[in-house]
Structures are given as structure tokens and as C-alpha cells.
Design a protein around this motif. Structure first.
Motif, PDB file in Angstrom:
ATOM      1  N   GLU A  11      47.368  51.413  30.069  1.00  0.00           N
ATOM      2  CA  GLU A  11      46.317  52.192  29.428  1.00  0.00           C
ATOM      3  C   GLU A  11      45.260  51.221  28.922  1.00  0.00           C
ATOM      4  O   GLU A  11      45.355  50.025  29.147  1.00  0.00           O
ATOM      5  CB  GLU A  11      46.894  53.021  28.271  1.00  0.00           C
ATOM      6  N   SER A  12      44.278  51.736  28.235  1.00  0.00           N
ATOM      7  CA  SER A  12      43.276  50.842  27.654  1.00  0.00           C
ATOM      8  C   SER A  12      42.941  51.293  26.249  1.00  0.00           C
ATOM      9  O   SER A  12      43.112  52.462  25.902  1.00  0.00           O
ATOM     10  CB  SER A  12      42.021  50.805  28.520  1.00  0.00           C
ATOM     11  N   PRO A  17      43.051  46.374  28.395  1.00  0.00           N
ATOM     12  CA  PRO A  17      44.268  47.014  28.902  1.00  0.00           C
ATOM     13  C   PRO A  17      45.473  46.743  27.999  1.00  0.00           C
ATOM     14  O   PRO A  17      45.641  45.648  27.466  1.00  0.00           O
ATOM     15  CB  PRO A  17      44.481  46.379  30.271  1.00  0.00           C
ATOM     16  N   VAL A  18      46.301  47.770  27.818  1.00  0.00           N
ATOM     17  CA  VAL A  18      47.548  47.651  27.067  1.00  0.00           C
ATOM     18  C   VAL A  18      48.671  48.265  27.888  1.00  0.00           C
ATOM     19  O   VAL A  18      48.435  49.110  28.758  1.00  0.00           O
ATOM     20  CB  VAL A  18      47.478  48.353  25.682  1.00  0.00           C
ATOM     21  N   LEU A  28      47.581  43.124  26.425  1.00  0.00           N
ATOM     22  CA  LEU A  28      47.881  42.148  27.468  1.00  0.00           C
ATOM     23  C   LEU A  28      47.167  40.823  27.241  1.00  0.00           C
ATOM     24  O   LEU A  28      46.005  40.808  26.826  1.00  0.00           O
ATOM     25  CB  LEU A  28      47.463  42.707  28.830  1.00  0.00           C
ATOM     26  N   PRO A  29      47.855  39.705  27.524  1.00  0.00           N
ATOM     27  CA  PRO A  29      47.173  38.415  27.504  1.00  0.00           C
ATOM     28  C   PRO A  29      46.006  38.453  28.486  1.00  0.00           C
ATOM     29  O   PRO A  29      46.057  39.158  29.497  1.00  0.00           O
ATOM     30  CB  PRO A  29      48.251  37.424  27.971  1.00  0.00           C
ATOM     31  N   THR A  30      44.948  37.706  28.207  1.00  0.00           N
ATOM     32  CA  THR A  30      43.725  37.727  29.010  1.00  0.00           C
ATOM     33  C   THR A  30      44.000  37.546  30.493  1.00  0.00           C
ATOM     34  O   THR A  30      43.455  38.265  31.331  1.00  0.00           O
ATOM     35  CB  THR A  30      42.747  36.639  28.518  1.00  0.00           C
ATOM     36  N   VAL A  31      44.873  36.611  30.845  1.00  0.00           N
ATOM     37  CA  VAL A  31      45.153  36.340  32.258  1.00  0.00           C
ATOM     38  C   VAL A  31      45.786  37.564  32.926  1.00  0.00           C
ATOM     39  O   VAL A  31      45.538  37.838  34.098  1.00  0.00           O
ATOM     40  CB  VAL A  31      46.023  35.071  32.416  1.00  0.00           C
ATOM     41  N   ALA A  33      45.365  40.781  31.785  1.00  0.00           N
ATOM     42  CA  ALA A  33      44.437  41.910  31.679  1.00  0.00           C
ATOM     43  C   ALA A  33      43.567  42.027  32.924  1.00  0.00           C
ATOM     44  O   ALA A  33      43.331  43.123  33.435  1.00  0.00           O
ATOM     45  CB  ALA A  33      43.579  41.765  30.429  1.00  0.00           C
ATOM     46  N   ALA A  34      43.112  40.904  33.456  1.00  0.00           N
ATOM     47  CA  ALA A  34      42.251  40.927  34.635  1.00  0.00           C
ATOM     48  C   ALA A  34      42.996  41.503  35.843  1.00  0.00           C
ATOM     49  O   ALA A  34      42.435  42.271  36.623  1.00  0.00           O
ATOM     50  CB  ALA A  34      41.744  39.524  34.949  1.00  0.00           C
ATOM     51  N   ALA A  35      44.268  41.164  36.000  1.00  0.00           N
ATOM     52  CA  ALA A  35      45.043  41.632  37.153  1.00  0.00           C
ATOM     53  C   ALA A  35      45.441  43.102  37.026  1.00  0.00           C
ATOM     54  O   ALA A  35      45.666  43.771  38.031  1.00  0.00           O
ATOM     55  CB  ALA A  35      46.300  40.771  37.315  1.00  0.00           C
TER      56      ALA A  35
END
Length: 142
Positions: A11-12, A17-18, A28-31, A33-35
Motif C-alpha cells: 500500500e502507500s 510504499p508500505v 519500506l527502506p528506500t532501496v 520502495a523503488a522496486a
């Protein structure tokens, strides 16, 4: 011990994103979140190895912490496995929900823990694993 696996949904919120699906949403950690940002609304499996968790007396500001109920403890000489009630629904490797939700922490031997007692568990979400519906790992973009 096997990896802790949980059923969550992407979700966001205002921070990005969470992973949601239990009592504790995970930013989510930044790395990661992008994926995962493009997969909002999808059910996924979240994996945490027991070694990515630590029982702490004082919360570590560099890590997220959870206050969890102790279900059982297994002493293995120089280390122990602590079984705690999980804030997220547990699944097996095939993605099937389990009757009970637990989180296994692998930690150094220490004072005995009583079932029903509370512990503070530090979670290294940088070591978070995410799998899609068929069990394929969703990796961050290089």
C-alpha cells in the motif's frame, strides 16, 4: 530455522510504499520502495530471517522495534530461538496461511524468557525479503 514468512499487501501512505496486513505497517527502506512502488495493491510475502531480529533491552534508534509476546524459547547452548506472537499473518513457503502467527528470533543465550512475557525485538528492515505470489524474489533495481 526457516525464514519467517508473512502475508502482506503493498500500500502507500504519505511517506511512500508500505507493507500492510497486520497490526504494524512497515515503511519500506528506500532501496525496496523503488522496486515495489509499481506493485501497489498486490499481495506479497514478506520474509525476515531470524538473524535479522534481535532482542534488546533498550530500543536501537537505527532499527525499528516491536514489543512482542513470548510464546516459547528453545535453548541451543550458545544461542536460543525465541518464538514470539507475530503482528503479521504467517504463511508457509507455499504461501498458505498458518493457524498461528509467530516470528522466530535467533539470538545469543541469555536469561530465561517466560511464555506470556514481553520482549522488545529490533528488526533490521534493510534485510527484508519480498516475494511475489509464485515465490519469486522481488529484488531492488541495480
Amino acid at each position: 530455522p526457516p525464514m519467517n514468512l508473512f502475508e502482506v499487501r503493498i500500500e502507500s501512505n504519505t511517506d511512500g510504499p508500505v507493507l500492510a496486513g497486520g497490526d504494524v505497517p512497515i515503511l519500506l527502506p528506500t532501496v525496496r520502495a523503488a522496486a515495489l512502488g509499481s506493485r501497489r495493491g498486490q499481495q506479497v510475502q514478506m520474509g525476515l530471517r531470524p538473524e535479522a531480529l534481535r532482542i534488546v533491552d533498550v530500543p536501537d534508534p537505527a532499527m525499528s522495534t516491536l514489543r512482542l509476546e513470548v510464546l516459547a524459547e528453545e535453548r541451543l547452548g550458545h544461542e536460543r530461538l525465541v518464538y514470539c506472537a507475530s503482528p503479521w499473518p504467517s504463511v508457509d513457503a507455499a504461501g498458505q496461511r498458518q493457524d498461528s502467527s509467530q516470528l522466530i528470533v535467533r539470538t545469543a543465550a541469555g536469561p530465561a524468557l517466560r511464555p506470556g512475557g514481553q520482549v522488545t525485538v529490533a528488526v533490521d528492515f534493510q534485510q527484508l525479503h519480498v516475494f511475489d505470489g509464485d515465490g519469486t524474489s522481488i529484488q531492488p533495481e541495480p
